[in-house]
Design an enzyme around this catalytic site. Structure first.
Site, short mmCIF file in Angstrom:
data_model
loop_
_atom_site.label_atom_id
_atom_site.label_comp_id
_atom_site.label_asym_id
_atom_site.label_seq_id
_atom_site.Cartn_x
_atom_site.Cartn_y
_atom_site.Cartn_z
N THR A 35 59.69 6.82 -32.93
CA THR A 35 59.60 8.29 -32.93
C THR A 35 60.30 8.88 -31.70
OG1 THR A 35 57.39 8.11 -31.96
CG2 THR A 35 57.51 8.51 -34.33
N TYR A 138 43.17 9.02 -35.50
CA TYR A 138 43.96 9.13 -34.26
C TYR A 138 43.01 9.17 -33.05
CZ TYR A 138 46.36 11.47 -30.46
OH TYR A 138 46.84 11.80 -29.21
N LYS A 142 42.23 6.16 -30.11
CA LYS A 142 42.41 6.41 -28.67
C LYS A 142 41.09 6.15 -27.92
CE LYS A 142 46.73 7.96 -28.11
NZ LYS A 142 47.64 7.76 -26.97
N HIS A 184 53.10 20.96 -33.65
CA HIS A 184 52.56 21.77 -32.55
C HIS A 184 52.99 23.23 -32.60
CE1 HIS A 184 52.07 17.70 -30.44
NE2 HIS A 184 50.90 18.10 -30.89
N PHE A 203 47.28 29.31 -38.83
CA PHE A 203 46.34 28.51 -39.62
C PHE A 203 44.90 28.96 -39.39
CE2 PHE A 203 49.55 24.79 -39.05
CZ PHE A 203 50.33 25.29 -40.08
N ARG A 216 42.91 27.25 -27.72
CA ARG A 216 43.25 25.94 -27.14
C ARG A 216 43.57 26.08 -25.66
NH1 ARG A 216 41.33 24.76 -31.10
NH2 ARG A 216 41.99 23.42 -32.82
N ARG A 276 43.75 24.97 -41.10
CA ARG A 276 44.25 23.60 -41.22
C ARG A 276 43.03 22.70 -41.12
NH1 ARG A 276 48.64 21.64 -36.80
NH2 ARG A 276 46.82 21.63 -35.46
N1 UDP Z 1 48.76 26.26 -35.39
C1 UDP Z 1 49.18 27.33 -36.17
N2 UDP Z 1 50.42 27.29 -36.72
C2 UDP Z 1 51.28 26.23 -36.55
C3 UDP Z 1 50.86 25.14 -35.74
C4 UDP Z 1 49.60 25.18 -35.18
O1 UDP Z 1 48.42 28.29 -36.35
O2 UDP Z 1 52.40 26.26 -37.10
C5 UDP Z 1 47.44 26.29 -34.75
C6 UDP Z 1 46.54 25.10 -35.07
O3 UDP Z 1 45.80 25.34 -36.25
C7 UDP Z 1 45.65 25.05 -33.82
C8 UDP Z 1 46.57 25.54 -32.70
O4 UDP Z 1 47.64 26.24 -33.35
O5 UDP Z 1 44.59 25.94 -33.94
C9 UDP Z 1 47.15 24.42 -31.86
O6 UDP Z 1 47.69 23.46 -32.74
P1 UDP Z 1 48.60 22.26 -32.26
O7 UDP Z 1 49.00 21.50 -33.47
O8 UDP Z 1 49.68 22.78 -31.38
O9 UDP Z 1 47.65 21.39 -31.32
P2 UDP Z 1 46.20 20.73 -31.60
O10 UDP Z 1 45.21 21.62 -30.93
O11 UDP Z 1 46.00 20.62 -33.08
O12 UDP Z 1 46.32 19.41 -30.92
#
Ligand code: UDP
Length: 315
Positions: A35, A138, A142, A184, A203, A216, A276
Protein backbone atom coordinates in the site's frame (compact mmCIF):
# COMPACT_ATOMS: atom_id res chain seq x y z
CA UNK A 1 20.85 5.20 16.56
CA UNK A 2 20.55 2.63 13.78
CA UNK A 3 16.81 2.21 13.31
CA UNK A 4 14.49 -0.04 11.34
CA UNK A 5 11.29 1.66 10.17
CA UNK A 6 8.70 -0.88 9.06
CA UNK A 7 6.08 0.66 6.78
CA UNK A 8 8.38 3.57 5.99
CA UNK A 9 6.94 3.81 2.47
CA UNK A 10 3.54 4.72 3.91
CA UNK A 11 2.10 8.05 5.02
CA UNK A 12 3.10 8.22 8.67
CA UNK A 13 6.16 5.96 8.36
CA UNK A 14 7.70 8.15 5.64
CA UNK A 15 7.21 11.34 7.66
CA UNK A 16 8.75 9.76 10.76
CA UNK A 17 11.64 8.31 8.71
CA UNK A 18 12.36 11.79 7.32
CA UNK A 19 12.34 13.34 10.81
CA UNK A 20 14.59 10.56 12.17
CA UNK A 21 17.13 11.19 9.41
CA UNK A 22 17.06 14.91 10.15
CA UNK A 23 17.73 14.13 13.81
CA UNK A 24 20.90 12.29 12.75
CA UNK A 25 19.73 8.67 12.98
CA UNK A 26 20.56 5.96 10.45
CA UNK A 27 17.36 4.57 8.91
CA UNK A 28 16.55 1.34 7.09
CA UNK A 29 12.97 1.01 5.79
CA UNK A 30 11.34 -2.41 5.53
CA UNK A 31 8.16 -2.24 3.44
CA UNK A 32 6.58 -4.57 0.90
CA UNK A 33 5.09 -1.51 -0.85
CA UNK A 34 1.70 -3.25 -1.00
CA UNK A 35 0.00 0.00 0.00
CA UNK A 36 3.01 2.30 0.39
CA UNK A 37 5.10 3.89 -2.35
CA UNK A 38 8.83 3.25 -2.86
CA UNK A 39 9.28 6.89 -3.92
CA UNK A 40 7.90 8.05 -0.54
CA UNK A 41 10.93 6.58 1.26
CA UNK A 42 13.28 9.46 2.12
CA UNK A 43 16.41 9.41 -0.03
CA UNK A 44 18.71 9.09 2.98
CA UNK A 45 17.13 5.78 4.01
CA UNK A 46 17.83 2.33 2.58
CA UNK A 47 14.73 0.43 1.40
CA UNK A 48 14.31 -3.32 1.79
CA UNK A 49 11.24 -4.24 -0.23
CA UNK A 50 9.82 -7.33 1.48
CA UNK A 51 7.35 -8.47 4.12
CA UNK A 52 8.34 -8.58 7.78
CA UNK A 53 7.88 -12.31 7.81
CA UNK A 54 10.27 -12.77 4.90
CA UNK A 55 12.96 -10.29 5.85
CA UNK A 56 12.83 -9.01 9.47
CA UNK A 57 15.27 -11.69 10.68
CA UNK A 58 17.89 -11.10 7.99
CA UNK A 59 17.66 -7.33 8.26
CA UNK A 60 17.85 -7.20 12.06
CA UNK A 61 20.79 -9.63 12.05
CA UNK A 62 22.90 -6.64 10.88
CA UNK A 63 22.48 -5.14 14.38
CA UNK A 64 19.97 -2.39 15.21
CA UNK A 65 19.32 -0.07 18.16
CA UNK A 66 15.58 0.07 17.66
CA UNK A 67 12.49 -0.47 15.54
CA UNK A 68 9.63 1.87 14.68
CA UNK A 69 6.78 -0.35 13.57
CA UNK A 70 4.21 1.20 11.21
CA UNK A 71 3.67 -1.60 8.68
CA UNK A 72 0.01 -2.65 8.87
CA UNK A 73 -3.30 -3.00 7.13
CA UNK A 74 -5.41 -0.08 8.32
CA UNK A 75 -8.83 0.00 6.68
CA UNK A 76 -11.63 -0.61 9.16
CA UNK A 77 -14.19 -1.66 6.53
CA UNK A 78 -11.78 -4.09 4.85
CA UNK A 79 -10.94 -5.59 8.25
CA UNK A 80 -14.61 -6.41 8.82
CA UNK A 81 -14.79 -8.12 5.41
CA UNK A 82 -11.45 -9.94 5.72
CA UNK A 83 -10.65 -10.45 9.41
CA UNK A 84 -8.17 -13.25 8.69
CA UNK A 85 -6.09 -10.92 6.54
CA UNK A 86 -5.89 -8.40 9.40
CA UNK A 87 -4.91 -10.99 12.01
CA UNK A 88 -2.30 -12.40 9.69
CA UNK A 89 -0.77 -9.15 8.41
CA UNK A 90 -1.05 -7.14 11.62
CA UNK A 91 -0.60 -9.64 14.43
CA UNK A 92 1.19 -12.46 12.53
CA UNK A 93 3.80 -10.24 10.88
CA UNK A 94 4.33 -8.30 14.13
CA UNK A 95 5.07 -11.58 15.91
CA UNK A 96 7.68 -12.36 13.26
CA UNK A 97 9.21 -8.92 13.82
CA UNK A 98 9.23 -9.23 17.60
CA UNK A 99 10.76 -12.64 17.46
CA UNK A 100 13.52 -11.38 15.18
CA UNK A 101 14.10 -8.56 17.69
CA UNK A 102 14.39 -11.11 20.48
CA UNK A 103 16.83 -13.30 18.54
CA UNK A 104 19.02 -10.39 17.42
CA UNK A 105 18.76 -8.48 20.71
CA UNK A 106 17.23 -5.29 19.41
CA UNK A 107 16.46 -3.34 22.59
CA UNK A 108 13.55 -1.02 21.76
CA UNK A 109 10.39 -0.65 19.70
CA UNK A 110 7.89 2.15 19.13
CA UNK A 111 4.61 0.80 17.78
CA UNK A 112 1.75 2.49 15.88
CA UNK A 113 -1.29 1.61 17.91
CA UNK A 114 -4.65 3.29 17.49
CA UNK A 115 -7.67 4.84 19.15
CA UNK A 116 -9.60 1.95 17.54
CA UNK A 117 -8.33 -0.25 20.40
CA UNK A 118 -10.80 1.54 22.71
CA UNK A 119 -13.91 1.05 20.58
CA UNK A 120 -16.99 3.04 21.59
CA UNK A 121 -15.81 5.10 24.58
CA UNK A 122 -17.75 5.38 27.82
CA UNK A 123 -16.42 8.87 28.38
CA UNK A 124 -14.23 11.51 26.79
CA UNK A 125 -11.45 12.44 26.77
CA UNK A 126 -10.17 8.86 26.62
CA UNK A 127 -7.32 7.98 28.99
CA UNK A 128 -4.96 5.03 28.58
CA UNK A 129 -6.51 3.07 31.44
CA UNK A 130 -10.02 3.17 29.92
CA UNK A 131 -11.54 -0.15 28.78
CA UNK A 132 -10.37 -1.52 25.43
CA UNK A 133 -13.30 -2.97 23.51
CA UNK A 134 -12.45 -2.72 19.81
CA UNK A 135 -15.46 -2.89 17.50
CA UNK A 136 -13.64 -4.25 14.42
CA UNK A 137 -10.78 -6.64 13.54
CA UNK A 138 -8.45 -3.72 12.73
CA UNK A 139 -8.68 -2.36 16.30
CA UNK A 140 -8.65 -5.86 17.78
CA UNK A 141 -5.48 -6.83 15.90
CA UNK A 142 -3.71 -3.66 17.04
CA UNK A 143 -4.78 -4.27 20.63
CA UNK A 144 -3.42 -7.81 20.41
CA UNK A 145 -0.04 -6.41 19.33
CA UNK A 146 -0.04 -4.04 22.34
CA UNK A 147 -0.61 -7.11 24.52
CA UNK A 148 2.19 -9.09 22.85
CA UNK A 149 4.54 -6.11 23.23
CA UNK A 150 3.87 -6.07 26.98
CA UNK A 151 4.71 -9.80 27.07
CA UNK A 152 7.94 -9.41 25.10
CA UNK A 153 8.96 -6.55 27.37
CA UNK A 154 8.34 -8.63 30.48
CA UNK A 155 9.82 -11.87 29.15
CA UNK A 156 12.75 -10.67 27.08
CA UNK A 157 13.58 -7.22 28.43
CA UNK A 158 12.63 -5.32 25.25
CA UNK A 159 11.60 -1.69 25.88
CA UNK A 160 8.31 -0.95 24.11
CA UNK A 161 6.07 2.06 23.61
CA UNK A 162 2.66 1.88 21.94
CA UNK A 163 1.40 5.21 20.63
CA UNK A 164 -2.37 5.23 20.20
CA UNK A 165 -3.08 7.65 17.41
CA UNK A 166 -6.36 9.49 17.08
CA UNK A 167 -7.03 11.22 13.69
CA UNK A 168 -3.74 11.92 11.95
CA UNK A 169 -3.74 14.60 9.24
CA UNK A 170 -1.50 17.07 7.43
CA UNK A 171 1.74 16.54 5.54
CA UNK A 172 5.42 17.28 5.85
CA UNK A 173 6.65 18.92 2.65
CA UNK A 174 6.76 16.19 0.01
CA UNK A 175 5.64 13.48 2.46
CA UNK A 176 1.90 13.07 2.77
CA UNK A 177 -1.20 10.93 2.45
CA UNK A 178 -1.47 8.98 -0.86
CA UNK A 179 -3.88 6.11 -0.28
CA UNK A 180 -5.32 4.25 -3.25
CA UNK A 181 -8.48 3.71 -1.23
CA UNK A 182 -8.99 6.97 0.63
CA UNK A 183 -11.45 6.85 3.53
CA UNK A 184 -10.22 9.79 5.60
CA UNK A 185 -12.18 12.98 5.79
CA UNK A 186 -9.58 15.68 5.02
CA UNK A 187 -8.11 14.17 1.82
CA UNK A 188 -11.65 13.37 0.67
CA UNK A 189 -12.86 16.93 1.25
CA UNK A 190 -9.82 18.31 -0.58
CA UNK A 191 -10.64 16.19 -3.63
CA UNK A 192 -13.50 18.64 -4.29
CA UNK A 193 -11.40 21.80 -4.77
CA UNK A 194 -8.85 19.61 -6.58
CA UNK A 195 -11.56 18.84 -9.15
CA UNK A 196 -11.66 15.08 -8.49
CA UNK A 197 -15.09 15.09 -6.84
CA UNK A 198 -18.23 17.17 -7.15
CA UNK A 199 -19.02 17.20 -3.44
CA UNK A 200 -18.10 15.64 -0.13
CA UNK A 201 -20.45 13.30 1.75
CA UNK A 202 -21.19 13.89 5.41
CA UNK A 203 -21.68 10.49 7.02
CA UNK A 204 -24.51 11.09 9.47
CA UNK A 205 -26.08 14.28 10.79
CA UNK A 206 -28.14 12.80 13.63
CA UNK A 207 -25.41 12.14 16.20
CA UNK A 208 -25.79 13.52 19.73
CA UNK A 209 -23.22 16.27 19.11
CA UNK A 210 -23.60 20.06 18.85
CA UNK A 211 -24.14 20.05 15.06
CA UNK A 212 -25.22 16.42 14.63
CA UNK A 213 -21.98 15.24 12.94
CA UNK A 214 -19.18 13.12 14.43
CA UNK A 215 -16.47 14.78 16.46
CA UNK A 216 -12.84 13.68 16.14
CA UNK A 217 -9.49 14.67 17.62
CA UNK A 218 -7.09 15.64 14.80
CA UNK A 219 -3.31 15.58 15.20
CA UNK A 220 -0.72 16.89 12.76
CA UNK A 221 1.57 14.18 11.37
CA UNK A 222 4.64 16.29 12.25
CA UNK A 223 3.55 16.56 15.90
CA UNK A 224 2.97 12.80 15.76
CA UNK A 225 6.51 12.28 14.42
CA UNK A 226 7.93 14.35 17.28
CA UNK A 227 6.18 12.02 19.72
CA UNK A 228 7.91 9.04 18.08
CA UNK A 229 11.34 10.56 18.59
CA UNK A 230 10.55 11.22 22.25
CA UNK A 231 9.11 7.72 22.69
CA UNK A 232 12.23 6.16 21.22
CA UNK A 233 14.39 7.89 23.83
CA UNK A 234 11.94 6.89 26.57
CA UNK A 235 11.88 3.11 25.87
CA UNK A 236 13.02 1.48 29.11
CA UNK A 237 14.30 -2.13 29.13
CA UNK A 238 11.63 -4.58 30.25
CA UNK A 239 8.84 -2.01 30.20
CA UNK A 240 5.90 -1.42 27.90
CA UNK A 241 4.10 1.91 28.01
CA UNK A 242 0.99 3.09 26.20
CA UNK A 243 0.42 6.74 25.31
CA UNK A 244 -2.56 8.35 23.58
CA UNK A 245 -1.75 10.89 20.90
CA UNK A 246 -4.29 13.55 20.09
CA UNK A 247 -4.69 17.25 20.62
CA UNK A 248 -7.41 16.95 23.27
CA UNK A 249 -9.73 19.10 21.14
CA UNK A 250 -12.62 17.86 19.05
CA UNK A 251 -13.83 19.07 15.65
CA UNK A 252 -17.07 18.04 13.98
CA UNK A 253 -17.22 16.90 10.35
CA UNK A 254 -18.94 20.20 9.49
CA UNK A 255 -16.17 22.17 11.20
CA UNK A 256 -13.49 20.24 9.29
CA UNK A 257 -15.24 21.01 5.99
CA UNK A 258 -15.48 24.70 6.98
CA UNK A 259 -11.73 24.85 7.67
CA UNK A 260 -11.11 23.24 4.25
CA UNK A 261 -13.32 25.94 2.66
CA UNK A 262 -11.36 28.69 4.43
CA UNK A 263 -7.96 27.28 3.49
CA UNK A 264 -8.77 26.58 -0.16
CA UNK A 265 -11.10 29.55 -0.74
CA UNK A 266 -13.50 27.18 -2.52
CA UNK A 267 -17.19 26.62 -1.66
CA UNK A 268 -16.89 22.75 -1.37
CA UNK A 269 -20.49 21.48 -1.59
CA UNK A 270 -21.38 18.92 1.09
CA UNK A 271 -24.11 16.29 0.76
CA UNK A 272 -25.67 14.96 3.94
CA UNK A 273 -25.91 11.18 3.93
CA UNK A 274 -26.48 8.26 6.28
CA UNK A 275 -24.14 7.23 9.07
CA UNK A 276 -21.09 5.09 8.23
CA UNK A 277 -21.48 1.85 10.20
CA UNK A 278 -19.25 1.60 13.25
CA UNK A 279 -18.45 5.31 13.66
CA UNK A 280 -18.58 6.41 17.32
CA UNK A 281 -20.10 9.90 17.82
CA UNK A 282 -17.14 11.42 19.66
CA UNK A 283 -13.49 10.34 19.92
CA UNK A 284 -11.21 12.68 21.85
CA UNK A 285 -7.89 11.72 23.44
CA UNK A 286 -6.48 12.77 26.72
CA UNK A 287 -2.79 13.28 25.95
CA UNK A 288 -2.07 14.25 29.55
CA UNK A 289 0.12 11.16 30.10
CA UNK A 290 2.53 11.79 27.24
CA UNK A 291 2.65 15.50 28.06
CA UNK A 292 3.49 14.78 31.68
CA UNK A 293 5.91 11.89 31.06
CA UNK A 294 7.64 12.86 27.82
CA UNK A 295 6.97 16.61 27.64
CA UNK A 296 5.13 16.25 24.31
CA UNK A 297 2.59 18.86 23.24
CA UNK A 298 0.82 19.33 19.90
CA UNK A 299 1.97 22.53 18.21
CA UNK A 300 -0.04 22.59 14.97
CA UNK A 301 -3.77 23.25 14.72
CA UNK A 302 -6.43 21.93 12.33
CA UNK A 303 -5.93 24.86 9.96
CA UNK A 304 -2.24 24.01 9.62
CA UNK A 305 -3.09 20.31 9.01
CA UNK A 306 -5.46 21.26 6.20
CA UNK A 307 -3.07 23.87 4.75
CA UNK A 308 -0.17 21.37 4.69
CA UNK A 309 -2.33 18.59 3.23
CA UNK A 310 -3.61 21.01 0.57
CA UNK A 311 -0.08 22.12 -0.37
CA UNK A 312 0.98 18.45 -0.55
CA UNK A 313 -1.83 17.23 -2.80
CA UNK A 314 -1.43 20.15 -5.19
CA UNK A 315 2.31 19.55 -5.57
N1 UDP B 1 -16.37 11.25 7.20
C1 UDP B 1 -17.32 11.88 6.39
N2 UDP B 1 -17.13 11.87 5.04
C2 UDP B 1 -16.05 11.28 4.44
C3 UDP B 1 -15.07 10.65 5.27
C4 UDP B 1 -15.26 10.65 6.64
O1 UDP B 1 -18.31 12.41 6.90
O2 UDP B 1 -15.95 11.30 3.20
C5 UDP B 1 -16.54 11.27 8.66
C6 UDP B 1 -16.52 9.90 9.33
O3 UDP B 1 -17.81 9.35 9.34
C7 UDP B 1 -16.01 10.25 10.73
C8 UDP B 1 -15.06 11.44 10.48
O4 UDP B 1 -15.42 11.96 9.20
O5 UDP B 1 -17.05 10.69 11.54
C9 UDP B 1 -13.60 11.04 10.46
O6 UDP B 1 -13.46 9.94 9.60
P1 UDP B 1 -12.05 9.39 9.12
O7 UDP B 1 -12.32 8.26 8.20
O8 UDP B 1 -11.23 10.52 8.61
O9 UDP B 1 -11.35 8.89 10.46
P2 UDP B 1 -11.84 7.85 11.59
O10 UDP B 1 -12.29 8.69 12.74
O11 UDP B 1 -12.92 6.98 11.02
O12 UDP B 1 -10.59 7.10 11.90
Amino acid sequence: MKLLVTGGAGYIGSVVAARLLEAGHEVVVLDDCSTGHADAVPSGAALVRATLRAAAGDVLAEGFDGVLHFAAKSLVGESVEKPGLYWDKNLGESLALLDAMRVHRVPRIVFSSTAATYGEPERTPIVETDPTRPTNPYGASKLAIDTVLAEYARMYGIGGVSLRYFNVAGAYGTYGERHTVETHIIPNVLKVPLGERESVSIFGTDYATADGTCVRDYIHVVDLATAHLLALEACAPGEHEIFNLGSGAGYSVREVIDVCREVTGEPIPAVEGPRRPGDPAVLIASSAKITERLGWKPERDLRSMVADAWAFIRS
